[in-house]
Design an enzyme around this catalytic site. Structure first.
Site, PDB file in Angstrom:
ATOM      1  N   HIS A  77       0.829  -1.209   0.000  1.00 15.62           N
ATOM      2  CA  HIS A  77       0.000   0.000   0.000  1.00 15.62           C
ATOM      3  C   HIS A  77       0.867   1.264   0.000  1.00 15.62           C
ATOM      4  O   HIS A  77       1.941   1.308   0.599  1.00 15.62           O
ATOM      5  CB  HIS A  77      -1.007   0.000   1.156  1.00 15.62           C
ATOM      6  N   ASP A  79       0.003   4.468   1.087  1.00 14.70           N
ATOM      7  CA  ASP A  79      -0.141   5.446   2.162  1.00 14.70           C
ATOM      8  C   ASP A  79       0.651   5.042   3.398  1.00 14.70           C
ATOM      9  O   ASP A  79       1.027   3.873   3.563  1.00 14.70           O
ATOM     10  CB  ASP A  79      -1.610   5.632   2.521  1.00 14.70           C
ATOM     11  N   ASP A 116       6.429   0.940   6.943  1.00 11.07           N
ATOM     12  CA  ASP A 116       5.104   0.336   6.795  1.00 11.07           C
ATOM     13  C   ASP A 116       4.291   1.239   5.875  1.00 11.07           C
ATOM     14  O   ASP A 116       3.836   2.295   6.307  1.00 11.07           O
ATOM     15  CB  ASP A 116       4.442   0.205   8.164  1.00 11.07           C
ATOM     16  N   GLU A 146      -4.800   2.139   2.910  1.00 11.32           N
ATOM     17  CA  GLU A 146      -4.849   0.923   3.720  1.00 11.32           C
ATOM     18  C   GLU A 146      -4.993   1.247   5.198  1.00 11.32           C
ATOM     19  O   GLU A 146      -5.668   0.540   5.945  1.00 11.32           O
ATOM     20  CB  GLU A 146      -3.580   0.095   3.471  1.00 11.32           C
ATOM     21  N   GLU A 147      -4.348   2.331   5.621  1.00 10.15           N
ATOM     22  CA  GLU A 147      -4.241   2.603   7.046  1.00 10.15           C
ATOM     23  C   GLU A 147      -5.513   3.168   7.675  1.00 10.15           C
ATOM     24  O   GLU A 147      -5.694   3.077   8.887  1.00 10.15           O
ATOM     25  CB  GLU A 147      -3.073   3.572   7.312  1.00 10.15           C
ATOM     26  N   ASP A 170       3.697  -6.909   3.516  1.00 13.06           N
ATOM     27  CA  ASP A 170       3.280  -6.000   4.590  1.00 13.06           C
ATOM     28  C   ASP A 170       3.328  -6.668   5.958  1.00 13.06           C
ATOM     29  O   ASP A 170       2.558  -6.319   6.851  1.00 13.06           O
ATOM     30  CB  ASP A 170       1.863  -5.480   4.294  1.00 13.06           C
ATOM     31  N   HIS A 458       3.527   2.843  13.190  1.00 14.04           N
ATOM     32  CA  HIS A 458       2.459   3.769  13.567  1.00 14.04           C
ATOM     33  C   HIS A 458       2.864   4.691  14.710  1.00 14.04           C
ATOM     34  O   HIS A 458       2.004   5.340  15.312  1.00 14.04           O
ATOM     35  CB  HIS A 458       1.153   3.036  13.927  1.00 14.04           C
TER      36      HIS A 458
END
Length: 486
Positions: A77, A79, A116, A146-147, A170, A458
């Site tokens: 992904h 983003d 990530d 995705e997030e 991922d 994150h």
């Protein structure tokens, strides 16, 4: 900037990662990175297109001698989660990520790194660009958002891809082969309230909870890290019980998929109770820090005097709000009875906002079992509705059911053992991967997930291990050489 990153091996991967990290790419704002990826594919002379929701697909023919192999979809992904330390000056909408090498790790200066899923994206880019890597026909799928909702995966239409095997890049442990993941649903509680004028003889204070580790609300939820919203509510509840503390506003947490690291509240107390208030807050703050000293050594709780706010929350609403937040489940709800050490169901109380007569509590509930997911979501709904909130469910996505007999799992397991002298850890994870969603429109596709060691995803502590990326890169190249024949 980031020149030392470009010198790391494998250079083809790290250079693409550096190029990617120069492009701002927050979830829901992927226009620039979509353009970047489309231009990349077209510059290579490869079939490149953007689908109706913004996913980018680039197709590359098989190299000589590999034409008889099954077509592989390589997927990551575009983003990234945007988090920064409170004292870091950084504009994610305009600035590229500032990276540096720290021993065996690549990190960012005060922000999330974007490993990530930027390492996965960079891997695919390097393979698309290469003229020397052997591979079957490749369909590169770069999804968006995705997030914060997986809307890219949800919007991918059937028929756009013809591949038989999907490699999802991922996963964040280099000894793990992913074969399943959790689904999720956003649970949001909202309500309005009447504000009351602050009476005379009240004093304003700001309570700040900060310095927590945070982390991924799926992969890290079982680690027992502090949740700033829950800790703040504990302080507010105690302050009300002992001193009639009244809430003016709260701003806690950020994104649903990040364990909240910071929270700030503006409150009022009776001026005559200041000394006792300080004493009580110091006592409970020390108790909390003692409880978390092993997991959260940098936890800080600050109580500072501020101008007395003019308005405060209605008393009855405040009582219901703090009690509901106290009662709401946060963290692990149920461990899997079938897969050892796997979190089956959890909730993250990610965002709490109280301001100008409005309350918003945002949660992300995850589970690998649909019925358990909705059980917990309804528990949260009932908890918040009891205090007068309206509760909305949104962003629902399914989990990915493990297939322990797939041919691609056999290929990866065999290769991993041959290359490393030990078995890979074949597992499902508690994060939300896109495989379950993609499988809805491509039900016959075999799927697998893997990646290098990434820690602190994150959060501003996010880092990726250099030696692990080298191990992972070699694994990727061997996998492509050993894709089964059609």
């Amino acid at each position: 900037m980031n020149t030392e990153i470009r010198e790391l091996e494998p250079k083809e991967l790290w250079n693409k990662f550096t190029d990617l990290n120069a492009v701002p790419r927050p979830s829901k704002k992927e226009e620039r990175v979509i353009e970047f990826m489309v231009n990349f594919g077209k510059t290579l002379g490869l079939e490149t297109f953007e689908d109706k929701v913004g996913n980018v697909i680039i197709k590359k023919p098989a190299t000589s001698g590999m034409e008889d192999r099954q077509t592989v979809i390589m997927q990551s992904h575009l983003d990234m989660v945007h988090q920064k330390n409170n004292d870091t000056q950084f504009d994610f909408d305009t600035q590229g990520i500032d990276m540096f090498v720290d021993g065996d790790w690549v990190k960012a200066k005060g922000t999330t790194l974007g490993a990530d899923n930027g390492i996965g994206v960079a891997t695919i880019m390097a393979i698309l660009e290469s003229t020397t890597i052997s591979h079957p026909a490749i369909e590169a799928l770069f999804t968006i958002d995705e997030e914060t909702g997986m809307t890219g995966a949800k919007g991918l239409e059937g028929g756009l891809l013809t591949g038989d095997i999907l490699l999802n890049l991922d996963t964040e442990e280099d000894d793990e082969i992913g074969v399943g993941c959790a689904g999720g649903v956003d649970v949001t509680a909202i309500r309005s309230y009447n504000e009351e004028e602050t009476p005379e003889f009240k004093t304003g204070y700001k309570i700040t909870v900060k310095g927590l580790q945070g982390g991924h609300s799926g992969m890290d939820i079982h680690k027992g890290f502090g949740n700033a919203n829950k800790l703040m509510n504990r302080l507010l509840f105690d302050g009300f019980e002992n001193f009639g503390l009244r809430i003016s506003e709260i701003d806690g947490g950020s994104l649903r998929n990040a364990i909240p690291r910071e929270s700030r509240a503006i409150v009022v107390i009776d001026a005559m109770s200041e000394a006792a208030f300080h004493s009580e807050m110091d006592e409970i703050s020390e108790a909390i820090k003692t409880e978390y000293k092993t997991l959260e050594p940098n936890l800080t709780i600050e109580i500072t005097k501020v101008d007395t706010p003019k308005m405060m929350m209605d008393l009855g609403v405040q009582e219901g709000f703090t009690r509901a937040l106290y009662a709401a489940c946060n963290g692990v709800y149920r461990m899997s009875p079938d897969i050892p050490d796997l979190v089956e169901t959890s909730n993250n109380i990610a965002r709490v906002i109280v301001k100008d007569g409005e309350i918003k509590i945002a949660c992300l509930t995850r589970s690998s079992v649909e019925t358990s997911k909705w059980d917990l979501a309804n528990m949260l709904r009932a908890t918040f509705e009891l205090t007068g909130c309206e509760v909305e469910f949104d962003g629902d996505y399914p989990g990915w059911k493990p297939d322990m007999d797939s041919n691609i799992l056999k290929v990866l397991s065999t290769l991993y053992k041959e290359m490393n002298g030990k078995e890979a850890h074949v597992a499902a994870c508690h994060a939300g991967l896109e495989c379950g969603i993609l499988g809805q429109n491509y039900p016959n596709m075999e799927m697998i997930s893997f990646g290098p060691n990434i820690k602190g995803a994150h959060s501003p502590d996010e880092r990726v291990q250099i030696s692990s990326v080298q191990k992972y890169w070699k694994f990727v190249l061997e996998i492509l050489k050993n894709i089964p024949k059609k």
